[in-house]
Design an enzyme around this catalytic site. Sequence first.
Site, mmCIF file in Angstrom:
data_model
loop_
_atom_site.group_PDB
_atom_site.id
_atom_site.type_symbol
_atom_site.label_atom_id
_atom_site.label_comp_id
_atom_site.label_asym_id
_atom_site.label_seq_id
_atom_site.Cartn_x
_atom_site.Cartn_y
_atom_site.Cartn_z
ATOM 1 N N TRP A 103 140.200 40.144 42.873
ATOM 2 C CA TRP A 103 140.978 38.774 42.398
ATOM 3 C C TRP A 103 142.432 39.053 41.824
ATOM 4 O O TRP A 103 143.292 38.554 42.186
ATOM 5 C CB TRP A 103 140.049 37.580 41.538
ATOM 6 N N ASP A 172 143.540 34.653 34.696
ATOM 7 C CA ASP A 172 142.739 33.894 35.737
ATOM 8 C C ASP A 172 141.291 33.883 34.974
ATOM 9 O O ASP A 172 140.786 34.772 34.760
ATOM 10 C CB ASP A 172 142.739 34.835 36.753
ATOM 11 N N LYS A 196 132.736 27.181 38.915
ATOM 12 C CA LYS A 196 131.584 28.023 37.969
ATOM 13 C C LYS A 196 131.202 27.619 36.830
ATOM 14 O O LYS A 196 130.112 26.856 36.764
ATOM 15 C CB LYS A 196 132.335 29.589 37.913
HETATM 16 C C1 PLP Z 1 137.977 35.442 38.957
HETATM 17 C C2 PLP Z 1 138.226 34.690 40.325
HETATM 18 N N1 PLP Z 1 139.589 34.358 40.605
HETATM 19 C C3 PLP Z 1 139.941 33.768 41.848
HETATM 20 C C4 PLP Z 1 138.996 32.975 42.518
HETATM 21 C C5 PLP Z 1 139.361 32.296 43.644
HETATM 22 O O1 PLP Z 1 138.981 30.915 43.557
HETATM 23 P P1 PLP Z 1 139.257 29.940 44.779
HETATM 24 O O2 PLP Z 1 138.120 30.127 45.437
HETATM 25 O O3 PLP Z 1 139.115 28.721 43.649
HETATM 26 O O4 PLP Z 1 140.550 29.929 45.154
HETATM 27 C C6 PLP Z 1 137.607 33.479 42.151
HETATM 28 C C7 PLP Z 1 136.537 32.924 43.100
HETATM 29 O O5 PLP Z 1 135.342 33.235 43.064
HETATM 30 C C8 PLP Z 1 137.286 34.132 40.850
HETATM 31 O O6 PLP Z 1 135.918 34.221 40.835
#
Ligand code: PLP
Length: 360
Positions: A103, A172, A196
């Site tokens: 991520w 994030d 989550k």
């Molecule tokens: C730490 C983290 N950042 C970003 C994301 C991406 O999130 P989204 O699917 O809401 O775009 C996730 C998805 O699992 C994640 O775990």
Amino acid sequence: MTQRIVNFAAGPAVLPVPVLEEARDALLSLGNTGIGILEHSHRGKAFLAVYHETVARLREVGGIPDDYDVLFLQGGASSQFFMVPMNFLPREQTADYLVTGAWSEKAVAEAKRFGTAHVASSSKDRNYCYIPKTHNYSSHPAYVHFTSNNTIFGTQFAKEPDIPKDTLLFCDASSDIFSRPIDVPRYALIYAGAQKNLGPSGVTLVIVRKDLVAQAPKDLPTMLQYRTHADNESMYNTCPTFGIYVIGLVTKWIKSQGGLPALEARNRAKADKLYAALDASRIFKATADRDSRSLMNVTFVASSEDLNNQFLKFAESQGLDGLKGHRSVGGMRASLYNAFPPEGVDALVDAIKRFESQHA
Ligand SMILES: Cc1ncc(COP(=O)(O)O)c(C=O)c1O
């Protein structure tokens, strides 16, 4: 009703049963309005009350001061990967990124579209199984961005990274928001996809300092300026009403559980129990370094691919669902978010022991 099973999914993930029950009833009628939550206008009195309560409870539970905006956006945390630099990384400047997984890699790739993204630290050399302890910051970064919990790799920052004085810290926090107390004033911006720890997918919580929002460029597409959402209580366009409603219920549930300190204690107890079972095992081992282990996503592998597959099958036969690890780590991943019940961990530990007695 269908029997609920133990759900270790990484997100969307398990939600508190009282939240689901209240949401179920609200589908037909929100309170005594005679109109279901999915059917209420986002501009109507009933929904506005939901919105204001949700924001107030988020502020209370999360300790979010008044000089921060609380926004409900769409496009997932993934859209924050570009919205953040679009608003806060001027073309000639550098933003520093701590790269601790897939991520953060994605966040860096998006930042490069707008300015310079400097990787101040990375744990890619060992497939992201640890949190780097030192960071090589650039001289005047526009901000430092980190991913507090790495959902895929099962690592988590135990606390905020040390950053140069007067530097803006962006986070994030998609997979550990509200899993422990959060010192909001240390941050300039925090974002999290809700699916989550907060509610359903389709809504992203953004907590951002008001002064930064005010300074951001005004020539960006309207929907991609934080200002637009801050100035319109997240209702410039039709907001994700159901998601906001469920986040409101989840924050009520968090309060009923004793708030974030109580949840942290419970989350730590759940994770400790599972890590202890893995550390004692002759077949399984946790993949993350001990000092970097996540309390939210416990990643572990068996001693062979064949045993991984056999264990997953065995676990499923015991009503333990969603344990298959992400392909980049393999093995298993047990996601133990706030709403995940301690009994679920007991059931997994029991399954690990029984499997081991048959295979070790
Ligand atoms: C730490 C983290 N950042 C970003 C994301 C991406 O999130 P989204 O699917 O809401 O775009 C996730 C998805 O699992 C994640 O775990």
